[in-house]
Motif scaffolding. Sequence first.
Motif, short mmCIF file in Angstrom:
data_model
loop_
_atom_site.label_atom_id
_atom_site.label_comp_id
_atom_site.label_asym_id
_atom_site.label_seq_id
_atom_site.Cartn_x
_atom_site.Cartn_y
_atom_site.Cartn_z
N PRO A 112 0.82 -1.22 0.00
CA PRO A 112 0.00 0.00 0.00
C PRO A 112 0.85 1.27 0.00
O PRO A 112 0.40 2.32 -0.37
N GLN A 113 2.09 1.15 0.45
CA GLN A 113 2.98 2.32 0.51
C GLN A 113 3.73 2.54 -0.79
O GLN A 113 4.81 3.12 -0.79
N GLU A 114 3.19 2.03 -1.89
CA GLU A 114 3.86 2.20 -3.17
C GLU A 114 4.16 3.68 -3.41
O GLU A 114 3.28 4.54 -3.36
N ARG A 115 5.42 3.96 -3.67
CA ARG A 115 5.86 5.35 -3.82
C ARG A 115 5.77 5.79 -5.26
O ARG A 115 6.30 5.15 -6.17
N ALA A 116 5.13 6.91 -5.47
CA ALA A 116 5.09 7.47 -6.82
C ALA A 116 6.39 8.19 -7.09
O ALA A 116 6.92 8.88 -6.23
N HIS A 162 4.29 12.46 -9.90
CA HIS A 162 3.85 13.66 -9.20
C HIS A 162 3.63 14.81 -10.18
O HIS A 162 2.64 15.54 -10.08
N ILE A 163 4.55 14.96 -11.12
CA ILE A 163 4.42 16.02 -12.12
C ILE A 163 3.18 15.81 -12.98
O ILE A 163 2.41 16.74 -13.24
N ASP A 164 2.99 14.55 -13.42
CA ASP A 164 1.81 14.24 -14.24
C ASP A 164 0.52 14.55 -13.50
O ASP A 164 -0.44 15.09 -14.08
N ARG A 165 0.49 14.18 -12.23
CA ARG A 165 -0.72 14.40 -11.44
C ARG A 165 -1.05 15.90 -11.35
O ARG A 165 -2.22 16.29 -11.37
N PHE A 166 -0.01 16.72 -11.28
CA PHE A 166 -0.20 18.17 -11.17
C PHE A 166 -0.58 18.77 -12.53
O PHE A 166 -1.53 19.54 -12.64
N LEU A 167 0.16 18.39 -13.59
CA LEU A 167 -0.05 18.99 -14.90
C LEU A 167 -1.35 18.55 -15.56
O LEU A 167 -1.85 19.23 -16.45
N THR A 168 -1.88 17.38 -15.15
CA THR A 168 -3.13 16.90 -15.75
C THR A 168 -4.32 17.09 -14.79
O THR A 168 -5.35 16.43 -14.95
N HIS A 169 -4.15 17.97 -13.83
CA HIS A 169 -5.22 18.23 -12.86
C HIS A 169 -6.45 18.76 -13.58
O HIS A 169 -6.35 19.55 -14.53
N ARG A 170 -7.62 18.35 -13.13
CA ARG A 170 -8.88 18.71 -13.80
C ARG A 170 -9.08 20.23 -13.87
O ARG A 170 -9.59 20.76 -14.85
N THR A 171 -8.66 20.94 -12.83
CA THR A 171 -8.89 22.39 -12.77
C THR A 171 -7.69 23.19 -13.28
O THR A 171 -7.83 24.16 -14.02
#
Length: 249
Positions: A207-211, A216-225
């Motif tokens: 469960p502690q799989e580290r991104a 992290h960059i993808d999650r920020f740059l593809t944010h819905r808002t």
Amino acid sequence: MEEIVARNFILNDRPQVVVNIVDATNLERNLYLTIQLLELNIPVVIGLNMFDLAKARGIKIDVTKLSELLGVPVVPTVAITGEGLLGLLSETILVAQEMTAAHSARIDYGEELEEEIAKLQQAIEQDQTLCSKYNPRWLAVKLLEKDTALTRQINKDSLTAARILEQAAISHKHLQRIFGDDPETIIVEKRYGFVEGAYYETVQVTPQERADISEHIDRFLTHRTFSLPIFVALMWLVYQAAFVLTEAP
């Protein structure tokens, strides 16, 4: 074409051993090629590369169990640091000296498919020319997959090609009637089923799989808002760099 060139080299040049480098961080997808190599009935050693990155992401791989399921040596490696490479080299030399693939994994394609594979295999085994060049079971499976490149080659290599290809056509039609789908599709699904089973028996993701940083960059740059304003801002910076900042020089 690249796959055909690689396959022809293995079939025609008969290397003593094939070292298959597998990405430990994406094991399930990479094992499909491994299965195709094992079906050729050739000596194989697996280099489980990027093993350190897999551990860092919380991916635990039971290397011993994986080796048992596939029937070939599996050696964890980290190519960038050289870790495990001596072990991989040692296993490669041992397998090359033994020149055997007798214990490698064999996929069970199910009763209906196995019956037609056996019929084709029996026909192929009566042709010594084909048996000296191809593994009969592998060739039977490829003919059911309608491998066009291999079919052309068989017509050149064998005097009994017409009889074998006729049996392949009969078996293909029979299986298509049973499954309501092309046999090649069923064969691919069975391979993926084997791969999936091997994966879930040997891999645990904590469960502690580290991104990693890119995630992290993808999650920020593809944010819905925020993704659209970020895109506009980046395009504005590109424009400024291309026209405004370069004006003086």
